[in-house]
Write a protein that holds these residues in place. Structure first.
Motif, PDB file in Angstrom:
ATOM      1  N   GLN A  66      -8.998  11.973  -0.344  1.00  0.00           N
ATOM      2  CA  GLN A  66      -8.421  10.582  -1.016  1.00  0.00           C
ATOM      3  C   GLN A  66      -7.054  10.212  -0.581  1.00  0.00           C
ATOM      4  O   GLN A  66      -6.749   9.367  -1.144  1.00  0.00           O
ATOM      5  CB  GLN A  66      -8.649  11.106  -2.530  1.00  0.00           C
ATOM      6  N   LYS A  67      -6.460  11.102   0.425  1.00  0.00           N
ATOM      7  CA  LYS A  67      -5.054  10.461   0.702  1.00  0.00           C
ATOM      8  C   LYS A  67      -5.357  10.061   1.950  1.00  0.00           C
ATOM      9  O   LYS A  67      -4.272   9.410   2.561  1.00  0.00           O
ATOM     10  CB  LYS A  67      -4.210  11.693   0.926  1.00  0.00           C
ATOM     11  N   MET A  68      -6.240   9.821   2.685  1.00  0.00           N
ATOM     12  CA  MET A  68      -6.694   9.138   3.982  1.00  0.00           C
ATOM     13  C   MET A  68      -7.678   8.022   4.072  1.00  0.00           C
ATOM     14  O   MET A  68      -8.663   8.338   3.388  1.00  0.00           O
ATOM     15  CB  MET A  68      -6.880  10.240   5.242  1.00  0.00           C
ATOM     16  N   ARG A  69      -7.432   6.898   4.397  1.00  0.00           N
ATOM     17  CA  ARG A  69      -8.324   5.868   4.770  1.00  0.00           C
ATOM     18  C   ARG A  69      -8.693   5.524   5.910  1.00  0.00           C
ATOM     19  O   ARG A  69      -7.979   5.499   6.637  1.00  0.00           O
ATOM     20  CB  ARG A  69      -7.750   4.535   3.720  1.00  0.00           C
ATOM     21  N   ARG A  70     -10.046   5.558   6.170  1.00  0.00           N
ATOM     22  CA  ARG A  70     -10.470   5.485   7.547  1.00  0.00           C
ATOM     23  C   ARG A  70     -11.410   4.147   7.706  1.00  0.00           C
ATOM     24  O   ARG A  70     -12.303   3.872   6.752  1.00  0.00           O
ATOM     25  CB  ARG A  70     -11.397   6.550   7.948  1.00  0.00           C
ATOM     26  N   SER A  71     -11.013   3.429   8.582  1.00  0.00           N
ATOM     27  CA  SER A  71     -11.666   2.030   8.726  1.00  0.00           C
ATOM     28  C   SER A  71     -12.128   1.803  10.165  1.00  0.00           C
ATOM     29  O   SER A  71     -11.670   2.558  11.114  1.00  0.00           O
ATOM     30  CB  SER A  71     -10.570   0.861   8.538  1.00  0.00           C
ATOM     31  N   VAL A  72     -13.262   0.998  10.213  1.00  0.00           N
ATOM     32  CA  VAL A  72     -13.640   0.779  11.520  1.00  0.00           C
ATOM     33  C   VAL A  72     -13.351  -0.678  11.987  1.00  0.00           C
ATOM     34  O   VAL A  72     -13.639  -1.906  11.090  1.00  0.00           O
ATOM     35  CB  VAL A  72     -15.221   0.716  11.862  1.00  0.00           C
ATOM     36  N   VAL A  73     -12.488  -0.918  13.121  1.00  0.00           N
ATOM     37  CA  VAL A  73     -12.278  -2.253  13.427  1.00  0.00           C
ATOM     38  C   VAL A  73     -12.953  -2.844  14.448  1.00  0.00           C
ATOM     39  O   VAL A  73     -13.142  -1.968  15.772  1.00  0.00           O
ATOM     40  CB  VAL A  73     -10.588  -2.125  13.970  1.00  0.00           C
ATOM     41  N   VAL A  74     -13.679  -3.662  14.362  1.00  0.00           N
ATOM     42  CA  VAL A  74     -14.464  -4.483  15.729  1.00  0.00           C
ATOM     43  C   VAL A  74     -13.721  -5.914  15.931  1.00  0.00           C
ATOM     44  O   VAL A  74     -13.835  -6.830  15.277  1.00  0.00           O
ATOM     45  CB  VAL A  74     -15.888  -4.642  14.942  1.00  0.00           C
ATOM     46  N   PRO A  75     -13.221  -5.746  17.356  1.00  0.00           N
ATOM     47  CA  PRO A  75     -12.372  -6.910  17.570  1.00  0.00           C
ATOM     48  C   PRO A  75     -13.521  -8.076  18.398  1.00  0.00           C
ATOM     49  O   PRO A  75     -14.358  -7.393  19.154  1.00  0.00           O
ATOM     50  CB  PRO A  75     -11.524  -6.570  18.667  1.00  0.00           C
ATOM     51  N   LEU A  76     -13.378  -9.244  18.083  1.00  0.00           N
ATOM     52  CA  LEU A  76     -14.301 -10.251  18.824  1.00  0.00           C
ATOM     53  C   LEU A  76     -13.610 -11.768  18.757  1.00  0.00           C
ATOM     54  O   LEU A  76     -12.533 -11.823  18.195  1.00  0.00           O
ATOM     55  CB  LEU A  76     -15.660 -10.349  17.989  1.00  0.00           C
ATOM     56  N   SER A  77     -14.281 -12.349  19.545  1.00  0.00           N
ATOM     57  CA  SER A  77     -13.829 -13.620  19.785  1.00  0.00           C
ATOM     58  C   SER A  77     -14.819 -14.633  19.722  1.00  0.00           C
ATOM     59  O   SER A  77     -16.173 -14.464  20.112  1.00  0.00           O
ATOM     60  CB  SER A  77     -13.079 -13.990  21.002  1.00  0.00           C
TER      61      SER A  77
END
Length: 563
Positions: A214-225
């Motif tokens: 609960q003290k760490m937030r994990r995200s997935v970042v998908v770069p696109l154009s």
């Protein structure tokens, strides 16, 4: 003119690096981030994990963007990350990465309360331990008085005789003080134990409400154009632990048609941290966590065990530890050699055929992340079968119904539990191992009281022959058994009757003159000595009897096991 088209790419990442990426023309760090309002659309459940697919559609303008899937579950395997996208023509996808953010949010009121309570209890423990130290000092002082009194009183007796009241008062004072001291020490020990128990309970509760996840937030970042404005649908997939499934069958026997309807259900359980709501669910037999690389093939050497000198610390151990020295030396020796390589985990997409069997549920389903079992229908097939009864009355006087079933499908049958129904009645549980396509297997359907079986001892005669008034050195016993099988079913029943005749394993024990009223179909069935089999076809209300007679001879004074 705008044209929508799928971005023809599916990227899989290992160790955070893409296997294939498009050329990155500009730095991703300047791309505008777009929060993804995603939902789980599909899940493939394995026997020990699950592959989850999330999807989000975002509206974008020409330029570079970074679609962010926030608050991913802690059990996500980052090495299994897979991404894909579809959007207007010219849309480019630059892979994906995971991002971890350590939160600095203020502690909740419950966390603050628990922390304060723990601190107060720990202060009380320190105080109680201080009181114990003071009591120890007090006892040492009382002991010194007692020692002084023991040496001083004899000296006083030379000059004067203490009165009885003085002696009694001194002894009473010391005894009372020492008793009070001991009681106080015991009370403080009890208080410290209670305080420590309370601290442990509060610490467990604190760990539950303020765990590291609960003290760490994990995200997935998908770069696109994109070069044209429009909507882009982004999908990410990842492996998670905490999910499993197992096959369970319902077998419904139909005597009239000579078939067995086999209905497969998948029982799925998951505690991944996120509910699967209205998802497309697929069951797969692949075990991605088992790895796809065979362990290295190493030779196996045998050599005399060479005792090794014990380490210095082992020599200091008690003498009886020496008996374990050879085992310890062998364990140390086993560790010498080539270190095994770490297994490489292979993540396969679920599909029919190939190295796995997959079943896709035909309707969207919901599986909550609370550990409860969800039983889902997968498929049903009708298999050709013949029905037979089997009995071994020496062990149990019952007729067991079985079906000889042919797996006529193109897929194997997975091993699992089978709930057996005959004529609509539930008879109990059975099961089978993996059955290949085209393979015939036996399915036990349980006891059928419609076929009665009995095994009776008709005669047991011991020969007490005397020779000249002297007992014979050998003892001969003649047995006569009768097996009875009766069919009360309204149809013809094939009954396989097994009986085990005695087999001698000692030259001094003889089995002779074996006679039966009906010749067995098979002797020494499946190379099992003394096991005979009769195959009976009984019409309704028909009864069959088999009489078995034999003699066992052995030295008179020899007790025989199993006789």
């Amino acid at each position: 003119m705008n044209h929508r088209g799928a971005v023809n790419m599916t990227l899989r990442f290992f160790g955070g690096f893409p296997l294939a990426v498009l050329s990155i023309a500009t730095a991703v760090s300047v791309a505008a981030e777009i929060p993804a309002d995603s939902r789980i659309t599909a899940v493939t459940v394995y026997p020990d994990a699950a592959f989850v697919t999330r999807s989000a559609t975002v509206r974008v303008e020409p330029g570079e963007h970074a679609v962010v899937f926030a608050d991913m579950v802690p059990g996500m395997d980052e090495n299994s990350l897979k991404v894909g996208a579809s959007g207007p023509a010219g849309t480019k996808l630059y892979g994906a990465r995971t991002r971890r953010e350590f939160l600095t949010e203020e502690l909740s009121e419950r966390v603050r309360t628990l922390t304060a309570d723990i601190q107060k209890l720990e202060d009380d423990i320190v105080q109680a331990e201080g009181i114990k130290r003071a009591l120890a000092d007090e006892k040492a002082y009382l002991d010194s008085i007692r020692l002084f009194a023991g040496t001083q009183l004899p000296k006083d007796l030379v000059t004067r005789m203490p009165t009885a009241a003085e002696l009694e008062a001194t002894l009473k004072f010391l005894g009372e003080k020492l008793r009070q001291n001991a009681a106080s020490v015991q009370a403080q020990d009890q208080r410290i134990r209670q305080l420590r128990t309370s601290v442990e309970a509060l610490r467990r509760e604190l760990a539950e409400v303020s765990g590291p996840a609960q003290k760490m937030r994990r995200s997935v970042v998908v770069p696109l154009s994109v070069v044209q404005p429009g909507s882009v649908t982004v999908e990410i997939g990842y492996l998670v632990s905490g999910a499993s499934w197992r096959p369970v069958y319902d077998a419904r026997a139909d005597f009239a048609k000579g078939t067995v309807e086999l209905a497969l259900h998948g029982v799925v359980v998951q505690k991944t941290g996120e509910d699967w709501r209205n998802v497309r669910l697929t069951f797969s037999t692949v075990k991605p966590t088992a790895g796809g690389r065979m362990p290295p093939v190493e030779p196996w050497f045998l050599r005399p065990l060479q005792p090794r000198p014990l380490p210095v610390r082992a020599k200091l151990m008690r003498a009886d530890a020496a008996t374990a020295a050879p085992v310890a030396a062998f364990a140390d020796e086993a560790e010498v050699g080539i270190a095994p390589q770490a297994a490489e985990t292979v993540y396969a997409e679920a599909q029919a055929g190939g190295l796995s069997v997959t079943y896709t549920v035909t309707r969207p389903v919901t599986v909550r992340s609370d550990g409860s079992e969800e039983r889902l229908p997968v498929m049903s097939q009708t298999l050709t079968s013949t029905y037979e009864y089997t009995t071994f009355p020496r062990a149990a006087a019952y007729a067991y119904l079985g079906a000889r079933v042919l797996n006529g499908s193109e897929s194997p049958l997975l091993p699992g539990r089978v709930n057996v129904f005959v004529d609509g009645d539930y008879l109990g549980e059975s099961g089978f191992d993996t059955i290949a396509p085209g393979e015939t297997f036996d399915l036990s359907l349980g006891v059928d009281e419609g076929v009665k079986v009995k095994r009776d001892l008709v005669s047991r005669k011991v020969d007490q022959t005397l020779i000249g008034g002297i007992a014979s050195p050998t003892k001969k016993t003649t047995f006569i058994w009768k097996l009875t099988v009766e069919n009360y079913k309204p149809r013809t029943a094939r009954v396989n009757v097994f009986e085990a005749l005695p087999v001698s394993q000692d030259d001094r024990i003889k089995v002779r003159n074996v006679r039966t009223s009906r010749e067995p179909t098979v002797k020494d069935w499946q190379d099992r000595r003394g096991v005979w089999k009769w195959e009976l076809d009984l019409q309704p209300k028909q009864k069959a009897e088999i009489t078995i007679e034999y003699e066992v001879e052995h030295p008179r004074e020899m007790p025989v096991e199993g006789l």
